[in-house]
Enzyme design. Structure first.
Site, PDB file in Angstrom:
ATOM      1  N   ARG A   1      56.170  82.120 121.442  1.00  0.00           N
ATOM      2  CA  ARG A   1      55.780  80.852 121.419  1.00  0.00           C
ATOM      3  C   ARG A   1      56.638  79.861 121.219  1.00  0.00           C
ATOM      4  NH1 ARG A   1      50.289  82.069 118.235  1.00  0.00           N
ATOM      5  NH2 ARG A   1      51.929  82.785 116.853  1.00  0.00           N
TER       6      ARG A   1
ATOM      7  N   LYS B   1      40.571 101.358 116.617  1.00  0.00           N
ATOM      8  CA  LYS B   1      41.450 102.577 116.757  1.00  0.00           C
ATOM      9  C   LYS B   1      40.455 103.816 117.138  1.00  0.00           C
ATOM     10  CE  LYS B   1      44.800 100.545 113.682  1.00  0.00           C
ATOM     11  NZ  LYS B   1      45.239 100.280 112.241  1.00  0.00           N
TER      12      LYS B   1
ATOM     13  N   LYS C   1      45.660  97.168 119.663  1.00  0.00           N
ATOM     14  CA  LYS C   1      44.355  98.082 120.025  1.00  0.00           C
ATOM     15  C   LYS C   1      43.308  97.183 120.165  1.00  0.00           C
ATOM     16  CE  LYS C   1      44.728  96.531 115.551  1.00  0.00           C
ATOM     17  NZ  LYS C   1      45.948  96.425 114.395  1.00  0.00           N
TER      18      LYS C   1
ATOM     19  N   GLU D   1      50.696 104.132 122.551  1.00  0.00           N
ATOM     20  CA  GLU D   1      50.939 104.681 121.776  1.00  0.00           C
ATOM     21  C   GLU D   1      50.815 104.167 120.364  1.00  0.00           C
ATOM     22  OE1 GLU D   1      51.303 108.646 121.465  1.00  0.00           O
ATOM     23  OE2 GLU D   1      50.536 107.617 119.648  1.00  0.00           O
TER      24      GLU D   1
ATOM     25  N   GLY E   1      53.792  98.428 110.286  1.00  0.00           N
ATOM     26  CA  GLY E   1      55.087  97.853 110.014  1.00  0.00           C
ATOM     27  C   GLY E   1      55.972  97.856 111.219  1.00  0.00           C
TER      28      GLY E   1
ATOM     29  N   VAL F   1      47.403 102.898 117.739  1.00  0.00           N
ATOM     30  CA  VAL F   1      46.894 103.777 116.716  1.00  0.00           C
ATOM     31  C   VAL F   1      47.749 104.422 115.988  1.00  0.00           C
ATOM     32  CG1 VAL F   1      45.068 105.567 116.542  1.00  0.00           C
ATOM     33  CG2 VAL F   1      44.861 104.197 118.491  1.00  0.00           C
TER      34      VAL F   1
HETATM   35  P1  NAP Z   1      53.179  88.761 114.943  1.00  0.00           P
HETATM   36  O1  NAP Z   1      54.302  89.222 114.041  1.00  0.00           O
HETATM   37  O2  NAP Z   1      52.256  87.738 114.804  1.00  0.00           O
HETATM   38  O3  NAP Z   1      54.045  88.249 116.339  1.00  0.00           O
HETATM   39  C1  NAP Z   1      53.333  87.847 117.527  1.00  0.00           C
HETATM   40  C2  NAP Z   1      54.495  87.359 118.464  1.00  0.00           C
HETATM   41  O4  NAP Z   1      53.775  87.023 119.773  1.00  0.00           O
HETATM   42  C3  NAP Z   1      55.206  86.237 117.777  1.00  0.00           C
HETATM   43  O5  NAP Z   1      56.560  86.278 118.523  1.00  0.00           O
HETATM   44  C4  NAP Z   1      54.672  84.978 118.627  1.00  0.00           C
HETATM   45  O6  NAP Z   1      55.422  83.958 119.112  1.00  0.00           O
HETATM   46  C5  NAP Z   1      54.260  85.524 120.020  1.00  0.00           C
HETATM   47  N1  NAP Z   1      52.837  84.940 120.684  1.00  0.00           N
HETATM   48  C6  NAP Z   1      51.585  84.872 120.035  1.00  0.00           C
HETATM   49  N2  NAP Z   1      51.053  83.993 120.879  1.00  0.00           N
HETATM   50  C7  NAP Z   1      51.564  83.810 121.833  1.00  0.00           C
HETATM   51  C8  NAP Z   1      51.577  83.062 122.959  1.00  0.00           C
HETATM   52  N3  NAP Z   1      50.361  82.543 123.329  1.00  0.00           N
HETATM   53  N4  NAP Z   1      52.564  82.812 123.869  1.00  0.00           N
HETATM   54  C9  NAP Z   1      53.582  83.593 123.838  1.00  0.00           C
HETATM   55  N5  NAP Z   1      53.875  84.214 122.804  1.00  0.00           N
HETATM   56  C10 NAP Z   1      52.915  84.477 121.739  1.00  0.00           C
HETATM   57  O7  NAP Z   1      52.806  90.097 115.810  1.00  0.00           O
HETATM   58  P2  NAP Z   1      53.091  91.633 115.301  1.00  0.00           P
HETATM   59  O8  NAP Z   1      52.649  92.022 113.976  1.00  0.00           O
HETATM   60  O9  NAP Z   1      54.456  91.735 115.876  1.00  0.00           O
HETATM   61  O10 NAP Z   1      51.976  92.385 116.257  1.00  0.00           O
HETATM   62  C11 NAP Z   1      52.214  92.236 117.562  1.00  0.00           C
HETATM   63  C12 NAP Z   1      51.254  93.531 118.180  1.00  0.00           C
HETATM   64  O11 NAP Z   1      51.392  94.597 117.714  1.00  0.00           O
HETATM   65  C13 NAP Z   1      49.783  93.013 117.846  1.00  0.00           C
HETATM   66  O12 NAP Z   1      48.827  93.355 118.999  1.00  0.00           O
HETATM   67  C14 NAP Z   1      49.434  94.141 116.794  1.00  0.00           C
HETATM   68  O13 NAP Z   1      47.760  94.437 116.490  1.00  0.00           O
HETATM   69  C15 NAP Z   1      50.135  95.288 117.045  1.00  0.00           C
HETATM   70  N6  NAP Z   1      50.661  96.141 116.114  1.00  0.00           N
HETATM   71  C16 NAP Z   1      51.273  95.606 115.002  1.00  0.00           C
HETATM   72  C17 NAP Z   1      51.663  96.314 113.855  1.00  0.00           C
HETATM   73  C18 NAP Z   1      52.215  95.891 112.687  1.00  0.00           C
HETATM   74  O14 NAP Z   1      52.478  96.495 111.809  1.00  0.00           O
HETATM   75  N7  NAP Z   1      52.727  94.539 112.783  1.00  0.00           N
HETATM   76  C19 NAP Z   1      51.114  97.768 114.019  1.00  0.00           C
HETATM   77  C20 NAP Z   1      50.457  98.403 115.019  1.00  0.00           C
HETATM   78  C21 NAP Z   1      50.110  97.470 116.040  1.00  0.00           C
HETATM   79  P3  NAP Z   1      56.127  82.933 117.771  1.00  0.00           P
HETATM   80  O15 NAP Z   1      57.119  83.909 117.107  1.00  0.00           O
HETATM   81  O16 NAP Z   1      56.793  82.053 118.527  1.00  0.00           O
HETATM   82  O17 NAP Z   1      55.073  82.298 116.955  1.00  0.00           O
END
Ligand code: NAP
Length: 438
Positions: free
Chosen positions: A46, A207, A107, A131, A304, A134
């Site tokens: 973003r 999941k 997910k 992968e 994480g 979940v």
């Molecule tokens: P996050 O920290 O909130 O990061 C989201 C990223 O996407 C940020 O860099 C954000 O930009 C960008 N973004 C959001 N909306 C956008 C848009 N409209 N256009 C362009 N960029 C956009 O999320 P995360 O924890 O990394 O999770 C990412 C994915 O992995 C999700 O689907 C989540 O369910 C999955 N996941 C996460 C974890 C975990 O432990 N975190 C575990 C398993 C799966 P800005 O930085 O500029 O705001």
């Protein structure tokens, strides 16, 4: 040597930034293992101005995820923005329809639109790998999709939400209430400000929907899942469970039954001796019961940045190697519609905690109502309200009574407890927790 796989990453948050770091750190190993290497060529998020503590030199910034997805210099889109709609959905569809491969950790999106996206991947020849969606670093998707291709699956179940397992672990170990543990989980960053998605079981359900499809060759159907969260669990349930040789876990369970595929998420009593019962804190675990083989349990970090990036990069490496497997293990057209096994016909043992009025004949009245429904009692514990010794003879004071039943049907339990309530021999609502045998 084949040219490196050119990767575009949409989303540079907790996971995306870690993926950029990991690809840089593993550059040589990835080249050796895939025979061609992996190079991040373009990214988007973003805010371009945000300091992310990653080296983006030599990497193009693209303003919009859908533009990135269609970029002719990107071979593989890595979607790490999250969200069930656009821009994640549009970006993934754009990439797949132009024959590119996609890796995502999303997910929610796979649970909702997985079939539509898998169809696009199959039609245009790209991979769709998820992968990390979940159990983050736990390679459970690959295990079901590829490792167990030759094995029929009877049941897959697991602890798929670290927040809930952290809360239940603290409640059990320290005798604290759900609310106290939730507050701590929020303070430590394990739970969101609005924790309902996790503690009400919906994250686990998304999941589970993915695992059930991979395990049973059925369409992903989140709405076929019975869902119950952990907020009603009290410290006395965990204490009683421990005394009876059980632990309480929020499980997602998908199993083959004579009435269809049963899919359910709820607090569950599991024998203390089972592998899944040993899993404490934020850790995740999945057990797979395959036909003719002892259960396989995979345990590891389910969230994480580093753990999730590990799975994302492994998926990217598969794309670089040229591995193409149908996203749900077989062509979407061959996935069967999910027959929802009715929860009322669920068969299993039950833990029941009642606050019985301390009248003469109360225990007999409860036993009669259970017997009418052909429910056999494996054990019964009646204690003094302070949790100490045997019940007092003080007329009318409610006394906790804990019952463990042998296997019975859910609707029989509901009918028996309704009759007990109508008899007015208990106060409040009974607590009921299903038991899952290993
Ligand atoms: P996050 O920290 O909130 O990061 C989201 C990223 O996407 C940020 O860099 C954000 O930009 C960008 N973004 C959001 N909306 C956008 C848009 N409209 N256009 C362009 N960029 C956009 O999320 P995360 O924890 O990394 O999770 C990412 C994915 O992995 C999700 O689907 C989540 O369910 C999955 N996941 C996460 C974890 C975990 O432990 N975190 C575990 C398993 C799966 P800005 O930085 O500029 O705001």
């Amino acid at each position: 040597m084949v040219a490196p796989l050119r990767v575009g990453i949409a989303g540079l948050g907790t996971v995306g930034a870690e993926v950029v770091r990991l690809i840089a750190r593993q550059e040589r190993a990835l080249a050796e293992r895939t025979g061609r290497g992996v190079r991040v060529v373009a990214v988007t998020a973003r805010s371009r101005a945000k300091n992310r503590d990653i080296d983006l030199s030599g990497i193009r910034w693209v303003d919009d995820p859908v533009t990135l997805a269609g970029d002719p210099e990107v071979d593989c889109l890595v979607e790490l923005m999250g969200g069930v709609g656009d821009p994640a959905l549009a970006a993934i569809e754009t990439a797949l329809k132009s024959g590119k491969s996609v890796v995502t950790a999303n997910k929610a999106l796979i649970a909702k639109h997985g079939l539509r996206l898998a169809r696009a991947a199959e039609a245009h020849g790209g991979a769709l790998n998820f992968e990390a969606a979940v159990g983050a670093a736990i390679p459970v998707v690959k295990t079901l999709r590829e490792g167990l291709t030759g094995t029929g699956i009877d049941r897959v179940y697991g602890i798929l939400n670290g927040t809930c397992n952290y809360i239940l672990t603290r409640m059990e170990q320290e005798g604290l209430s759900f609310a106290e543990c939730l507050k701590d989980a929020q303070r430590l960053g394990y739970a969101e400000a609005d924790p309902s998605f996790d503690v009400d079981g919906h994250d686990t359900a998304q999941k589970l929907a993915i695992l059930a499809s991979l395990a049973f060759g059925t369409e992903v159907a989140e709405n076929a899942i019975y869902v119950e969260g952990i907020s009603s669990i009290a410290p006395e349930d965990l204490r009683a469970a421990a005394e009876l040789g059980y632990r309480v876990k929020l499980l997602g369970v998908a199993m083959r039954t004579a009435k269809g595929i049963e899919q359910r998420v709820h607090p569950t009593m599991v024998p203390k001796s089972s592998s899944i019962a040993q899993v404490m804190g934020v850790t995740n675990a999945v057990t797979i019961d395959g036909e003719g083989i002892p259960p396989i349990t995979l345990v590891g970090p389910g969230a994480g940045g580093a753990a999730t990036a590990s799975a994302v990069v492994a998926d990217i490496a598969d794309v670089a190697r040229g591995v193409r497997v149908a996203p749900f293990g077989r062509p979407v057209e061959t996935l069967r519609a999910t027959e929802k096994a009715p929860m009322e016909r669920h068969e299993g043992g039950y833990y029941i905690r009642l606050m019985a009025r301390d009248h003469v004949g109360t225990a007999a009245a409860i036993a009669t109502r259970l017997a009418e429904q052909k429910i056999s009692i494996e054990s019964i514990v009646q204690r003094h309200p302070d949790g100490g010794g045997p019940a007092s003879s003080g007329e009318g004071a409610p006394v906790p009574v804990i019952l463990i039943t042998y296997a019975t049907h859910e609707d029989a339990v509901h009918r028996a407890l309704q009759a007990v309530q109508d008899d007015k021999v208990i106060s409040g609502r009974p607590q009921v927790i299903r038991i899952e045998k290993n």
